[in-house]
Design an enzyme around this catalytic site. Structure first.
Site, short mmCIF file in Angstrom:
data_model
loop_
_atom_site.label_atom_id
_atom_site.label_comp_id
_atom_site.label_asym_id
_atom_site.label_seq_id
_atom_site.Cartn_x
_atom_site.Cartn_y
_atom_site.Cartn_z
CE LYS A 120 -4.38 1.24 0.22
NZ LYS A 120 -5.60 0.60 -0.31
CG ASP A 170 -7.31 3.66 -0.81
OD1 ASP A 170 -7.87 2.57 -0.71
OD2 ASP A 170 -7.31 4.49 0.12
P1 NDP Z 1 -12.86 8.13 -2.87
O1 NDP Z 1 -11.77 9.12 -2.65
O2 NDP Z 1 -13.39 7.92 -4.25
O3 NDP Z 1 -14.11 8.47 -1.93
C1 NDP Z 1 -13.97 8.53 -0.56
C2 NDP Z 1 -15.31 8.96 0.03
O4 NDP Z 1 -15.23 8.86 1.45
C3 NDP Z 1 -15.66 10.39 -0.28
O5 NDP Z 1 -17.04 10.55 -0.31
C4 NDP Z 1 -15.04 11.12 0.91
O6 NDP Z 1 -15.64 12.38 1.15
C5 NDP Z 1 -15.32 10.17 2.03
N1 NDP Z 1 -14.29 10.31 3.08
C6 NDP Z 1 -12.95 10.22 2.93
N2 NDP Z 1 -12.31 10.44 4.08
C7 NDP Z 1 -13.28 10.67 4.97
C8 NDP Z 1 -13.28 10.98 6.35
N3 NDP Z 1 -12.13 11.09 7.03
N4 NDP Z 1 -14.47 11.14 6.96
C9 NDP Z 1 -15.64 11.02 6.27
N5 NDP Z 1 -15.70 10.74 4.96
C10 NDP Z 1 -14.55 10.58 4.33
O7 NDP Z 1 -12.31 6.76 -2.25
P2 NDP Z 1 -12.80 5.28 -2.52
O8 NDP Z 1 -14.26 5.24 -2.73
O9 NDP Z 1 -11.89 4.68 -3.51
O10 NDP Z 1 -12.44 4.59 -1.11
C11 NDP Z 1 -13.36 4.53 -0.01
C12 NDP Z 1 -12.92 3.45 0.95
O11 NDP Z 1 -12.91 2.18 0.26
C13 NDP Z 1 -11.53 3.60 1.54
O12 NDP Z 1 -11.51 3.05 2.83
C14 NDP Z 1 -10.68 2.72 0.63
O13 NDP Z 1 -9.50 2.28 1.27
C15 NDP Z 1 -11.64 1.57 0.39
N6 NDP Z 1 -11.36 0.76 -0.79
C16 NDP Z 1 -11.32 1.31 -2.04
C17 NDP Z 1 -11.11 0.50 -3.14
C18 NDP Z 1 -11.17 1.04 -4.53
O14 NDP Z 1 -11.11 0.22 -5.46
N7 NDP Z 1 -11.32 2.32 -4.75
C19 NDP Z 1 -10.79 -0.93 -2.98
C20 NDP Z 1 -10.94 -1.42 -1.64
C21 NDP Z 1 -11.18 -0.58 -0.59
P3 NDP Z 1 -14.90 13.72 0.64
O15 NDP Z 1 -15.22 13.81 -0.83
O16 NDP Z 1 -15.53 14.78 1.44
O17 NDP Z 1 -13.44 13.56 0.92
#
Ligand code: NDP
Length: 448
Positions: free
Chosen positions: A129, A169
């Site tokens: 990672k 991510d």
């Molecule tokens: P994105 O950056 O596309 O979206 C993240 C979302 O979560 C946004 O809506 C963001 O809001 C919100 N968010 C981020 N940080 C916080 C926080 N501290 N408190 C509240 N809301 C928060 O990321 P992903 O959708 O790719 O990833 C989301 C989760 O899924 C993570 O945990 C990631 O590790 C996990 N994941 C992702 C994969 C992938 O293929 N993308 C694969 C496996 C796991 P805002 O826009 O306001 O920042």
């Protein structure tokens, strides 16, 4: 800490001493070690041969300076990380996170979880990672490009299609992967599948964008079916509005559910008619705006400041898809009180240990991230296969493979839980099934 086994209790203390100030990493290790108690009773060789001592220590930690020039001509300096945690079953594989909260402990926890998740997919990928404390929010495209080019200038020395293959991510989507790939190609003069999540015209896989969210729903659907239920007619709450959340919404809706709430890091929307996903996609994927803008075009919906309030919305199924530790004990109790019966984790480690305890104590069906969100990395591995063969599969072909992988992960985790006397406990089942394959590969490869 609840260890009966003295060896595991001592090892946990050692991990805490060696990695001070990294609570997320401690939390991730503790959960896995707790699950392994019955395994090491049956297989003391994993202790005798040092497998468990080795698995909690990254093979390599790379930490570097990322200097870049902003639109005002000012030099900005961020910190970059890549943790190559375990390569027993394949090249390191895992995403890059760009978020101001990133520090070594976050990357370590994510890299550690990735070992077991990647193993569960059944595909040949090790765990890694990376990321940076850079915040892409509010930056211009050119600033993001300059940052990505600087980040890759150092990272390119440590990765490669057969060594370490990063992906996206939080904060790293198609735009960032494109800039990172372009810089790698320019520096190395080679066109290889060194990153996944690439755009379709330059080696990306169809269905990769959708994979984590779709995979989460395929896993949840398998778990529901095994318990005589389904998504049809259920009310669903999804935190986040990023990549995972958006495609979880799409698939849950296709499977007959109604998604009534979504969020971002400022607040959440509640739409009793069902969230209009096209609007969320336009706001978040195209315009990069805040979720509160939703109510401008949907006056019948409500917007509430603060993200934890979303867990007070009445639902049958909760899909946390934002970030780590977003559901604490109090939020878990709210979900239970409002009749929620299923929690499936799209984000990595979104529930605190106390929250998981509340779910398990109250008999909810609980799908842990390691298993339930493995669809993203599984499809990344399918992208690697297509790049190696210099072929591309159709959307339907990739989606069908993803579906089968997720159903298999569910059955393998459920079977491992049952075999070790913890029927229905998918946290333990996923940890055990993921661990065994890696541990056996480590045993076979000797002390390395
Ligand atoms: P994105 O950056 O596309 O979206 C993240 C979302 O979560 C946004 O809506 C963001 O809001 C919100 N968010 C981020 N940080 C916080 C926080 N501290 N408190 C509240 N809301 C928060 O990321 P992903 O959708 O790719 O990833 C989301 C989760 O899924 C993570 O945990 C990631 O590790 C996990 N994941 C992702 C994969 C992938 O293929 N993308 C694969 C496996 C796991 P805002 O826009 O306001 O920042």
């Amino acid at each position: 800490m609840n260890f009966k086994n003295v060896y595991l209790a001592d090892l946990m203390e050692k991990v805490k001493k060696r990695n001070p100030g990294e609570p997320e990493f401690h939390q991730a290790v503790e959960e896995v070690l707790e699950s392994l108690e019955p395994v090491i009773e049956k297989h003391p060789e994993y202790i005798e041969k040092g497998v468990i001592d080795s698995i909690v220590e990254p093979e390599r930690i790379i930490k570097f300076r990322v200097p870049w020039v902003d639109d005002n001509g000012k030099v900005q300096v961020n910190r970059g990380f890549r943790i190559q945690f375990n390569s027993a079953i394949g090249p390191y594989k895992g995403g890059l996170r760009f978020h101001p909260s990133v520090y070594e402990g976050i990357i370590k926890f994510l890299g550690f979880e990735q070992i077991f998740k990647n193993s569960l997919t059944g595909l040949p990928i090790g765990g890694g990672k990376g990321g940076s404390d850079f915040d892409p929010k509010g930056k211009s495209d050119m600033e993001v490009m300059r940052f990505c080019q600087s980040f890759m200038t150092e990272l390119s020395k440590h990765i490669g299609a057969d060594t370490d293959v990063p992906a996206g991510d939080i904060g790293v989507g198609g735009r960032e992967i494109g800039y990172l790939f372009g810089q790698y190609k320019r520096l190395r003069n080679e066109y290889t599948g060194v990153l996944t999540g690439k755009g379709i015209p330059f080696g990306g896989s169809l269905a990769r964008t959708e994979a984590t969210g779709f995979g989460l729903c395929y896993f949840t659907d398998a778990m529901l079916k095994d318990n005589g239920s389904s998504f049809a007619g259920k009310t669903v709450v999804i935190s986040g509005s990023g990549n995972v959340a958006i495609y979880a919404n799409q698939k849950a809706t296709e499977l007959g559910a109604k998604v009534v709430a979504m969020s971002d890091s400022n607040g959440y929307i509640y739409d009793k008619n069902g969230v209009d996903l096209a609007c969320v996609k336009q706001l978040k994927e195209v315009e990069r705006k805040r979720i509160k803008e939703y109510v401008v075009t949907h006056p019948e919906a409500e917007y509430h400041e603060g993200c934890s309030g979303i867990w007070g919305v009445k639902c049958d199924i909760a899909l946390p898809c934002a970030t780590q530790n977003e559901i604490d004990e109090a939020s878990a109790e709210k979900l239970v009180k409002n009749g929620c019966k299923v929690v499936a984790e799209g984000a990595n480690m979104p529930s605190t240990p106390e929250a998981i305890h509340v779910f398990q104590k109250n008999g909810l069906l609980f799908a842990p991230a390691k298993a339930a969100n493995a669809g993203g990395v599984a499809t990344s591995a399918l992208e690697m296969s297509q790049n190696s063969m210099r072929l591309s599969w159709s959307f339907e072909e990739v989606d069908a493979k993803l579906h089968d992988i997720m159903v298999n992960i569910y059955h393998n985790a459920a079977a491992a839980a049952e075999e070790y006397g913890m029927k229905g406990n998918l946290v333990a089942g996923a940890n055990i099934a993921g661990f065994l394959k890696v541990a056996n590969a480590m045993l076979a490869q000797g002390v390395v």
